[in-house]
Design a protein around this motif. Structure first.
Motif, PDB file in Angstrom:
ATOM      1  N   MET A   9      -9.827 -16.199   3.036  1.00 35.63           N
ATOM      2  CA  MET A   9      -8.728 -15.356   3.451  1.00 35.63           C
ATOM      3  C   MET A   9      -8.494 -15.500   4.951  1.00 35.63           C
ATOM      4  O   MET A   9      -9.442 -15.556   5.713  1.00 35.63           O
ATOM      5  CB  MET A   9      -9.039 -13.888   3.151  1.00 35.63           C
ATOM      6  N   ASN A  10      -7.244 -15.530   5.319  1.00 37.33           N
ATOM      7  CA  ASN A  10      -6.872 -15.497   6.721  1.00 37.33           C
ATOM      8  C   ASN A  10      -6.360 -14.099   7.034  1.00 37.33           C
ATOM      9  O   ASN A  10      -5.324 -13.675   6.502  1.00 37.33           O
ATOM     10  CB  ASN A  10      -5.784 -16.530   7.024  1.00 37.33           C
ATOM     11  N   HIS A  11      -7.090 -13.372   7.882  1.00 39.70           N
ATOM     12  CA  HIS A  11      -6.731 -11.999   8.185  1.00 39.70           C
ATOM     13  C   HIS A  11      -5.771 -11.915   9.361  1.00 39.70           C
ATOM     14  O   HIS A  11      -5.847 -12.712  10.300  1.00 39.70           O
ATOM     15  CB  HIS A  11      -7.986 -11.175   8.485  1.00 39.70           C
ATOM     16  N   ASP A  15      -5.162  -9.665   4.547  1.00 38.72           N
ATOM     17  CA  ASP A  15      -4.790 -11.073   4.419  1.00 38.72           C
ATOM     18  C   ASP A  15      -3.361 -11.272   4.895  1.00 38.72           C
ATOM     19  O   ASP A  15      -2.492 -10.405   4.734  1.00 38.72           O
ATOM     20  CB  ASP A  15      -4.921 -11.516   2.953  1.00 38.72           C
ATOM     21  N   THR A  35     -10.250  -3.782   2.873  1.00 39.32           N
ATOM     22  CA  THR A  35      -9.897  -5.197   2.793  1.00 39.32           C
ATOM     23  C   THR A  35      -8.780  -5.368   1.777  1.00 39.32           C
ATOM     24  O   THR A  35      -8.905  -4.904   0.638  1.00 39.32           O
ATOM     25  CB  THR A  35     -11.118  -6.044   2.360  1.00 39.32           C
ATOM     26  N   GLY A  53      -6.659  -8.263  -0.157  1.00 41.49           N
ATOM     27  CA  GLY A  53      -6.728  -9.676  -0.485  1.00 41.49           C
ATOM     28  C   GLY A  53      -5.371 -10.358  -0.503  1.00 41.49           C
ATOM     29  O   GLY A  53      -4.320  -9.731  -0.337  1.00 41.49           O
ATOM     30  N   PRO A  54      -5.384 -11.674  -0.740  1.00 38.64           N
ATOM     31  CA  PRO A  54      -4.153 -12.465  -0.746  1.00 38.64           C
ATOM     32  C   PRO A  54      -3.124 -11.940  -1.741  1.00 38.64           C
ATOM     33  O   PRO A  54      -3.460 -11.619  -2.880  1.00 38.64           O
ATOM     34  CB  PRO A  54      -4.633 -13.866  -1.143  1.00 38.64           C
TER      35      PRO A  54
END
Length: 193
Positions: free
Chosen positions: A1-3, A29, A45, A47-48
């Protein structure tokens, strides 16, 4: 994942409140959607391609909250957690991939496995588990410690088993998550105008 870095939260999600709590920062994300009016606090968190809709609250202050890829948390829903106690390490709120959380649901220290469904206005309490492809019906109350087996539908207050879902019914959840992913893209485009 790119945050998404904290410095970009306000620009990417105008009107949403996204704040750290006691050194724990939300991890969002870059493909997720957070609607205006949503509140994302602390150890959360996303997610995508997940989405958190208008006026939801996800408060990860005394434990963590995770929303898996392509899952959606619909308008007005509230997520919280149970912190550690003398008899337990507490209960995070964990939402798997391709899950649907209906409008105005309350999910508190509960796990929803992949393709799980929490209906509109339903309540899932501490240490509950909704198995893969399982469903808590609209308005239902899943009391603490109850576990819905994979693929079952439970309804009522308190919730009790109703029937087993077919594979076709479970796959319809994926249709809904895909529709919400497309809808999130449209809302993001509209908000950037």
């Amino acid at each position: 994942m790119n945050h998404i870095p904290q410095s970009e939260w306000a620009e990417r999600f105008p009107g949403a409140t996204i704040i750290p709590f006691e050194g724990k920062h939300p991890q969002i994300d870059e493909s997720a959607f957070v609607a205006p009016g949503a509140r994302i606090i602390g150890d959360v968190t996303l997610g995508p391609q997940s989405s958190v809709w208008y006026n939801c609250v996800l408060r990860g202050d005394i434990h963590r909250i995770e929303v898996g890829a392509r899952s959606n948390v619909q308008d007005g829903s509230v997520f919280h957690v149970e912190g550690p106690r003398p008899d337990t390490d507490g209960c995070p709120t964990i939402i798997g991939e391709d899950c649907v959380i209906g409008h105005m649901a309350v999910v508190h220290g509960c796990t929803v496995e992949d393709k799980g469904f929490v209906g509109m206005g339903a309540v899932a309490m501490d240490d509950c588990r909704i198995g893969a492809g399982g469903m808590l019906g609209a308005g239902a109350l899943l009391s603490p410690g109850k576990h819905i087996p994979a693929g079952e539908i439970w309804i009522g207050r308190p919730a009790k088993p109703f029937k087993q879902r077919s594979e076709t019914e479970i796959e319809k959840v994926r249709f809904q998550t895909e529709r919400y992913m497309r809808l999130a893209q449209r809302h993001m485009a509209e908000l950037r105008r």
